[in-house]
Design an enzyme around this catalytic site. Structure first.
Site, PDB file in Angstrom:
ATOM      1  N   HIS A 156     -34.692  11.416 -42.917  1.00 25.18           N
ATOM      2  CA  HIS A 156     -34.912  10.579 -41.742  1.00 25.18           C
ATOM      3  C   HIS A 156     -36.050  11.115 -40.875  1.00 25.18           C
ATOM      4  O   HIS A 156     -36.964  10.366 -40.501  1.00 25.18           O
ATOM      5  CB  HIS A 156     -33.628  10.497 -40.920  1.00 25.18           C
ATOM      6  CG  HIS A 156     -33.730   9.590 -39.746  1.00 25.18           C
ATOM      7  ND1 HIS A 156     -33.509   8.229 -39.833  1.00 25.18           N
ATOM      8  CD2 HIS A 156     -34.055   9.836 -38.445  1.00 25.18           C
ATOM      9  CE1 HIS A 156     -33.694   7.682 -38.639  1.00 25.18           C
ATOM     10  NE2 HIS A 156     -34.022   8.633 -37.784  1.00 25.18           N
ATOM     11  N   HIS A 172     -40.998  11.187 -38.273  1.00 24.13           N
ATOM     12  CA  HIS A 172     -41.569  11.922 -37.138  1.00 24.13           C
ATOM     13  C   HIS A 172     -42.391  13.120 -37.593  1.00 24.13           C
ATOM     14  O   HIS A 172     -42.385  14.154 -36.925  1.00 24.13           O
ATOM     15  CB  HIS A 172     -40.446  12.379 -36.200  1.00 24.13           C
ATOM     16  CG  HIS A 172     -39.668  11.259 -35.596  1.00 24.13           C
ATOM     17  ND1 HIS A 172     -40.185  10.448 -34.611  1.00 24.13           N
ATOM     18  CD2 HIS A 172     -38.423  10.789 -35.850  1.00 24.13           C
ATOM     19  CE1 HIS A 172     -39.285   9.536 -34.278  1.00 24.13           C
ATOM     20  NE2 HIS A 172     -38.210   9.722 -35.011  1.00 24.13           N
ATOM     21  N   LYS A 218     -42.926   0.521 -37.048  1.00 31.18           N
ATOM     22  CA  LYS A 218     -42.363   1.550 -36.166  1.00 31.18           C
ATOM     23  C   LYS A 218     -42.894   1.229 -34.780  1.00 31.18           C
ATOM     24  O   LYS A 218     -44.043   1.558 -34.443  1.00 31.18           O
ATOM     25  CB  LYS A 218     -42.817   2.939 -36.621  1.00 31.18           C
ATOM     26  CG  LYS A 218     -42.294   4.090 -35.754  1.00 31.18           C
ATOM     27  CD  LYS A 218     -40.829   4.380 -36.035  1.00 31.18           C
ATOM     28  CE  LYS A 218     -40.353   5.581 -35.218  1.00 31.18           C
ATOM     29  NZ  LYS A 218     -38.937   5.873 -35.434  1.00 31.18           N
TER      30      LYS A 218
END
EC number: 4.6.1.-
Length: 282
Positions: A156, A172, A218
């Site tokens: 993730h 990220h 995103k």
């Protein structure tokens, strides 16, 4: 800032000072901020504040270093769609362990480990610590809406996932962003900024941005840029194990930052990422 936040800030400053593999903005890499991204409420927007890629240059010699090599080998081990069960092959499990072995040897993780042992949050022996890290980051779990294990903290945060084919969640990490952009899978839409966040700076190691990936959007994400895998891995592990809060305020180097860290069943990392609060004048 609480006493605990100040203590954590001092520790993260030590991690930062010992991140010997960090890239230098404008020298080892260059980014092109271009324009501000469109304001999205979680839905795709046709407006694009950037006609060019985010990364205009990265010195890929850094990717030959042990932790970078081991990290990059993990990026193709996952199904991006949540709901698609993950199957971990023996080779992929070996790659996970190889990455942990490489990270544990670094100055940043040694500093983090020593502190966690002092706080009685981690086992002192390397084998036990590795097992703890594996559980936190690599053990699979079922994300919301799925009945089978389809996600992990590592996937993730560092690789990224898609939900429903049109929304990007997680994602990220700057290395994955750079590599996916280089392959033509990322369309950088521009930087994100609001009244409470600092103006972006191409010479800072942090950025809030918007991008599309694999036909998903995103709407807003934030990442460190140019830092090593071991710095992020150490930082996020510390925040996960130390902070009962889901947002911890820290100050280090030139940055006031909130580190968001959501737990999954108190056992695994659900998500974690930096939110730039302020750039400090030094």
């Amino acid at each position: 800032m609480t006493e605990g936040d100040r203590e954590l800030s001092a520790l993260i400053q030590e991690l930062w000072d010992n991140d010997t593999n960090r890239l230098r903005p404008g020298i080892d890499y260059r980014i092109s901020l271009q324009g501000k991204a469109g304001d999205l409420a979680g839905v795709p927007d046709d407006s694009d504040g950037a006609g060019m890629p985010l990364f205009s240059f990265v010195d890929e010699n850094i990717f030959k270093k042990e932790t970078f090599l081991a990290f990059i080998s993990l990026l193709d081990n996952y199904e991006s769609d949540t709901g698609e069960p993950e199957i971990v092959t023996p080779e992929e499990e070996m790659e996970n362990h190889r990455f942990l072995d490489s990270v544990i040897k670094t100055p940043t993780m040694k500093i983090a480990h020593k502190y966690l042992v002092e706080k009685r949050l981690s086992p002192e022996d390397t084998t036990g610590f590795k097992q703890q890290l594996y559980k936190i980051w690599f053990e699979l779990y079922a994300r919301k809406g799925s009945s089978k294990p389809d996600s992990s903290g590592f996937e993730h945060v560092f690789v990224g996932e898609t939900r429903g084919g049109h929304t990007v969640i997680g994602f990220h990490n700057w290395i994955q962003l750079y590599l996916q952009e280089k392959l033509g899978h990322i369309d950088y839409k521009g930087y994100s900024v609001n009244a409470n966040s600092p103006q972006p700076d191409e010479n800072k190691h942090m950025l809030a941005l918007q991008f599309s990936w694999k036909n998903g959007i995103k709407p807003k994400g934030s990442i460190f840029i140019g830092v090593s895998p071991e710095f992020e891995f150490s930082l996020y592990t510390l925040c996960f194990l130390m902070s009962p809060n889901e947002r911890v305020k820290v100050s280090f180097n030139l940055y006031d930052v909130e580190i968001v860290c959501h737990h999954y069943n108190q056992k695994h990392i659900g998500t974690t990422y930096p939110v730039p609060v302020k750039y400090l004048n030094v």
